[in-house]
Design a protein around this motif. Structure first.
Motif, PDB file in Angstrom:
ATOM      1  N   ASN A  39       0.886  -1.196   0.006  1.00 29.77           N
ATOM      2  CA  ASN A  39      -0.041   0.124  -0.039  1.00 29.77           C
ATOM      3  C   ASN A  39       0.835   1.292  -0.087  1.00 29.77           C
ATOM      4  OD1 ASN A  39      -2.187   1.564   0.230  1.00 29.77           O
ATOM      5  ND2 ASN A  39      -2.184   1.718   2.494  1.00 29.77           N
ATOM      6  N   GLU A  40       0.493   2.162  -0.942  1.00 28.80           N
ATOM      7  CA  GLU A  40       1.280   3.535  -0.950  1.00 28.80           C
ATOM      8  C   GLU A  40       0.704   4.496  -0.237  1.00 28.80           C
ATOM      9  OE1 GLU A  40       3.092   4.537  -4.830  1.00 28.80           O
ATOM     10  OE2 GLU A  40       2.544   2.411  -5.426  1.00 28.80           O
ATOM     11  N   ALA A  41       1.255   5.395   0.274  1.00 31.09           N
ATOM     12  CA  ALA A  41       0.937   6.479   1.021  1.00 31.09           C
ATOM     13  C   ALA A  41      -0.514   7.380   0.319  1.00 31.09           C
ATOM     14  CB  ALA A  41       1.960   7.328   1.737  1.00 31.09           C
ATOM     15  N   PRO A  42      -1.284   8.033   1.164  1.00 31.79           N
ATOM     16  CA  PRO A  42      -2.300   8.677   0.559  1.00 31.79           C
ATOM     17  C   PRO A  42      -1.552   9.936   0.296  1.00 31.79           C
ATOM     18  CG  PRO A  42      -2.852   8.268   2.899  1.00 31.79           C
ATOM     19  CD  PRO A  42      -1.884   7.498   2.499  1.00 31.79           C
ATOM     20  N   VAL A  43      -2.491  10.756  -0.376  1.00 28.29           N
ATOM     21  CA  VAL A  43      -1.996  12.405  -0.655  1.00 28.29           C
ATOM     22  C   VAL A  43      -2.858  13.440  -0.226  1.00 28.29           C
ATOM     23  CG1 VAL A  43      -1.244  13.590  -2.605  1.00 28.29           C
ATOM     24  CG2 VAL A  43      -0.817  11.225  -2.765  1.00 28.29           C
ATOM     25  N   LEU A  44      -2.251  14.483   0.269  1.00 26.49           N
ATOM     26  CA  LEU A  44      -3.075  15.762   0.816  1.00 26.49           C
ATOM     27  C   LEU A  44      -1.978  16.985   0.300  1.00 26.49           C
ATOM     28  CD1 LEU A  44      -5.001  17.393   2.356  1.00 26.49           C
ATOM     29  CD2 LEU A  44      -3.654  16.732   4.378  1.00 26.49           C
ATOM     30  N   ALA A  45      -2.610  17.862  -0.543  1.00 30.14           N
ATOM     31  CA  ALA A  45      -1.748  19.112  -0.725  1.00 30.14           C
ATOM     32  C   ALA A  45      -1.226  19.710   0.248  1.00 30.14           C
ATOM     33  CB  ALA A  45      -2.786  19.951  -2.007  1.00 30.14           C
ATOM     34  N   ALA A  46      -0.202  20.605   0.102  1.00 26.07           N
ATOM     35  CA  ALA A  46       0.269  21.623   1.232  1.00 26.07           C
ATOM     36  C   ALA A  46      -0.605  22.444   1.495  1.00 26.07           C
ATOM     37  CB  ALA A  46       1.791  21.920   0.720  1.00 26.07           C
ATOM     38  N   ILE A  47      -0.887  23.013   2.804  1.00 24.37           N
ATOM     39  CA  ILE A  47      -1.571  24.035   3.382  1.00 24.37           C
ATOM     40  C   ILE A  47      -0.729  25.095   3.692  1.00 24.37           C
ATOM     41  CG2 ILE A  47      -3.620  24.324   4.895  1.00 24.37           C
ATOM     42  CD1 ILE A  47      -3.830  21.346   5.168  1.00 24.37           C
ATOM     43  N   PRO A  48      -0.946  26.421   2.919  1.00 21.34           N
ATOM     44  CA  PRO A  48      -0.103  27.409   3.479  1.00 21.34           C
ATOM     45  C   PRO A  48      -0.676  27.963   4.802  1.00 21.34           C
ATOM     46  CG  PRO A  48      -1.967  28.052   2.047  1.00 21.34           C
ATOM     47  CD  PRO A  48      -1.762  26.564   1.841  1.00 21.34           C
ATOM     48  N   ALA A  49       0.461  28.281   5.229  1.00 18.62           N
ATOM     49  CA  ALA A  49       0.041  29.222   6.659  1.00 18.62           C
ATOM     50  C   ALA A  49      -1.107  30.223   6.597  1.00 18.62           C
ATOM     51  CB  ALA A  49       1.358  30.437   7.188  1.00 18.62           C
ATOM     52  N   GLN A  50      -1.799  30.351   7.690  1.00 14.16           N
ATOM     53  CA  GLN A  50      -3.199  31.061   7.460  1.00 14.16           C
ATOM     54  C   GLN A  50      -2.979  32.303   8.366  1.00 14.16           C
ATOM     55  OE1 GLN A  50      -6.037  29.825   5.582  1.00 14.16           O
ATOM     56  NE2 GLN A  50      -4.358  28.549   4.733  1.00 14.16           N
ATOM     57  N   GLN A  51      -3.115  33.241   7.920  1.00 17.16           N
ATOM     58  CA  GLN A  51      -3.534  34.671   8.747  1.00 17.16           C
ATOM     59  C   GLN A  51      -5.004  35.210   8.840  1.00 17.16           C
ATOM     60  OE1 GLN A  51      -1.206  36.632  10.628  1.00 17.16           O
ATOM     61  NE2 GLN A  51       0.705  35.319  10.201  1.00 17.16           N
ATOM     62  N   VAL A  52      -5.535  35.066   9.887  1.00 18.89           N
ATOM     63  CA  VAL A  52      -7.361  34.943  10.097  1.00 18.89           C
ATOM     64  C   VAL A  52      -7.514  35.981  11.261  1.00 18.89           C
ATOM     65  CG1 VAL A  52      -7.653  32.599   9.209  1.00 18.89           C
ATOM     66  CG2 VAL A  52      -7.367  33.166  11.485  1.00 18.89           C
ATOM     67  N   CYS A  53      -8.588  36.429  11.145  1.00 20.36           N
ATOM     68  CA  CYS A  53      -9.117  37.296  11.883  1.00 20.36           C
ATOM     69  C   CYS A  53     -10.032  36.773  13.261  1.00 20.36           C
ATOM     70  CB  CYS A  53     -10.201  38.404  11.488  1.00 20.36           C
ATOM     71  SG  CYS A  53      -9.093  39.358  10.253  1.00 20.36           S
ATOM     72  N   ASN A  54      -9.837  37.095  14.482  1.00 16.37           N
ATOM     73  CA  ASN A  54     -10.580  36.614  15.336  1.00 16.37           C
ATOM     74  C   ASN A  54     -12.081  37.195  15.266  1.00 16.37           C
ATOM     75  OD1 ASN A  54     -11.611  35.443  17.814  1.00 16.37           O
ATOM     76  ND2 ASN A  54     -10.613  37.029  19.227  1.00 16.37           N
ATOM     77  N   LEU A  55     -13.046  36.200  14.795  1.00 15.87           N
ATOM     78  CA  LEU A  55     -14.375  36.636  14.838  1.00 15.87           C
ATOM     79  C   LEU A  55     -15.144  35.422  15.445  1.00 15.87           C
ATOM     80  CD1 LEU A  55     -14.261  37.149  10.706  1.00 15.87           C
ATOM     81  CD2 LEU A  55     -14.266  39.053  12.609  1.00 15.87           C
ATOM     82  N   PRO A  56     -16.308  35.831  15.997  1.00 18.87           N
ATOM     83  CA  PRO A  56     -17.221  34.849  16.690  1.00 18.87           C
ATOM     84  C   PRO A  56     -17.790  33.889  15.644  1.00 18.87           C
ATOM     85  CG  PRO A  56     -18.469  37.069  16.258  1.00 18.87           C
ATOM     86  CD  PRO A  56     -17.177  37.349  15.747  1.00 18.87           C
ATOM     87  N   SER A  57     -18.056  34.179  14.402  1.00 17.40           N
ATOM     88  CA  SER A  57     -18.729  33.296  13.590  1.00 17.40           C
ATOM     89  C   SER A  57     -17.650  32.314  13.024  1.00 17.40           C
ATOM     90  CB  SER A  57     -19.083  34.289  12.246  1.00 17.40           C
ATOM     91  OG  SER A  57     -18.006  34.804  11.535  1.00 17.40           O
ATOM     92  N   ALA A  58     -18.360  31.079  12.458  1.00 11.73           N
ATOM     93  CA  ALA A  58     -17.598  30.035  11.945  1.00 11.73           C
ATOM     94  C   ALA A  58     -16.790  30.409  10.785  1.00 11.73           C
ATOM     95  CB  ALA A  58     -18.340  28.762  11.616  1.00 11.73           C
ATOM     96  N   GLN A  59     -15.797  29.941  10.729  1.00 12.03           N
ATOM     97  CA  GLN A  59     -14.615  30.238   9.340  1.00 12.03           C
ATOM     98  C   GLN A  59     -14.358  28.846   8.715  1.00 12.03           C
ATOM     99  OE1 GLN A  59     -11.847  33.614   9.879  1.00 12.03           O
ATOM    100  NE2 GLN A  59     -12.566  33.362  12.027  1.00 12.03           N
ATOM    101  N   LYS A  60     -13.506  28.903   7.730  1.00 12.37           N
ATOM    102  CA  LYS A  60     -13.325  27.626   7.044  1.00 12.37           C
ATOM    103  C   LYS A  60     -12.149  27.813   6.294  1.00 12.37           C
ATOM    104  CE  LYS A  60     -15.982  28.221   2.880  1.00 12.37           C
ATOM    105  NZ  LYS A  60     -17.075  27.516   2.142  1.00 12.37           N
ATOM    106  N   ILE A  61     -11.342  26.402   5.810  1.00 14.53           N
ATOM    107  CA  ILE A  61     -10.255  26.410   5.066  1.00 14.53           C
ATOM    108  C   ILE A  61     -10.595  25.264   4.103  1.00 14.53           C
ATOM    109  CG2 ILE A  61      -7.773  26.225   5.010  1.00 14.53           C
ATOM    110  CD1 ILE A  61      -7.484  27.154   7.971  1.00 14.53           C
ATOM    111  N   ASN A  62     -10.420  25.663   2.782  1.00 19.87           N
ATOM    112  CA  ASN A  62     -10.286  24.438   1.809  1.00 19.87           C
ATOM    113  C   ASN A  62      -9.172  23.871   1.835  1.00 19.87           C
ATOM    114  OD1 ASN A  62     -13.139  25.418   1.252  1.00 19.87           O
ATOM    115  ND2 ASN A  62     -12.166  26.973  -0.058  1.00 19.87           N
TER     116      ASN A  62
END
Length: 293
Positions: A19-42
């Motif tokens: 079995n070969e390893a699965p793959v996941l694309a690199a995720i860049p560093a995230q600069q976000v704002c402290n908000l009370p609402s839900a946020q997301k990263i694709n």
């Protein structure tokens, strides 16, 4: 060999699929704002590896889990997924996303792969907006609105705006109007604030000048009625001492220069009546016309 003799021996090569390893694309560093609402990263580039029949699932962990009240990752669909989170405050943490397939680890196979990135939550500004005349004004008054909380400001479109310069907005609303500003801080985070200016239609700001000196010096060359533009349905009448009507006009634009039918009137006292209609008492007064002064 050199004598022309040879020896044959048969052997079997056994190839075991690993079995070969699965793959996941690199995720860049995230600069976000402290908000009370839900946020997301694709998340993208997710596969179980070259084994197309396998499936992949995701898991998530954070070095500083207290930074989140909610931190979950969705199921994989068409090679993508979504990291959903809700912050509890400002701060920074490393987040690790692990993709795991169902191929197992037999014979040295690899069934998981991780990507780690840093998420930094920057504090959002606290926007405020205030009025130098409070929130209740007389129709025709000019109000200075001042915003605080950011380093740059964007005002939403609204009626009655005279001029704006960054945190300060000059307004002259003709009716109840809400003004909204977005404050942006050095981290690029933003918040909004609003103020409603309530306008009283009490005619108190109508001010008719009682001096007219049409000599071309730029002062009192025409008869000015301040804020008459806010009452476009009003009718302006001007009379001489004998009661002759010299002017009768709606939508007065402060342009009367002391003339009648194209000829200049003599010096003296003239009288005005401004009729607002709708049961409102008319505004009456006098104008002193002076020339060569």
């Amino acid at each position: 060999n050199q004598y022309g003799l040879y020896f044959d021996q048969a052997f079997t090569i056994q190839i075991t699929d690993v079995n070969e390893a699965p793959v996941l694309a690199a995720i860049p560093a995230q600069q976000v704002c402290n908000l009370p609402s839900a946020q997301k990263i694709n998340l993208t580039g997710i596969t179980a590896g070259p084994e197309t029949a396998q499936t992949a699932t995701l898991s998530i962990s954070a070095a500083n889990p207290a930074l989140f009240s909610n931190l979950i990752v969705s199921n994989v669909a068409s090679g993508t997924a979504t990291l959903n989170y809700t912050l509890t405050g400002a701060g920074s943490t490393a987040i690790t996303i692990t993709v795991k397939d169902n191929g197992g680890t037999a014979n040295g196979g690899v069934d998981s792969f991780s990507q780690t990135f840093t998420l930094t939550a920057n504090e959002a500004p606290v926007a405020t907006v205030s009025s130098d005349k409070g929130t209740q004004i007389t129709k025709g008054q000019t109000v200075t609105l001042t915003a605080t909380g950011g380093i740059t400001y964007n005002w939403a479109d609204a009626s009655g705006v005279i001029a704006g310069n960054g945190s300060v907005l000059e307004v002259r609303p003709a009716r109840n109007t809400t003004y909204t500003v977005t404050a942006i801080n050095a981290s690029g985070c933003s918040s909004t604030a609003s103020i409603t200016i309530n306008v009283t239609d009490d005619y108190q700001s109508i001010q008719a000048n009682n001096i007219l000196t049409p000599n071309g010096d730029g002062k009192n060359d025409t008869w000015i009625v301040k804020n008459i533009d806010l009452y476009p349905e009003s009718t302006v009448n001007i009379f001489d001492k004998g009661g002759r009507r010299l002017l009768n006009i709606k939508h007065y634009d402060n342009s009367w220069d002391g003339s009648f039918q194209g000829s200049p009137l003599t010096e003296g006292t003239y009288y005005y009546v401004i009729d607002f209609g709708t049961g409102q008492p008319p505004l009456k007064g006098f104008i002193t016309l002076l020339r060569n002064r």
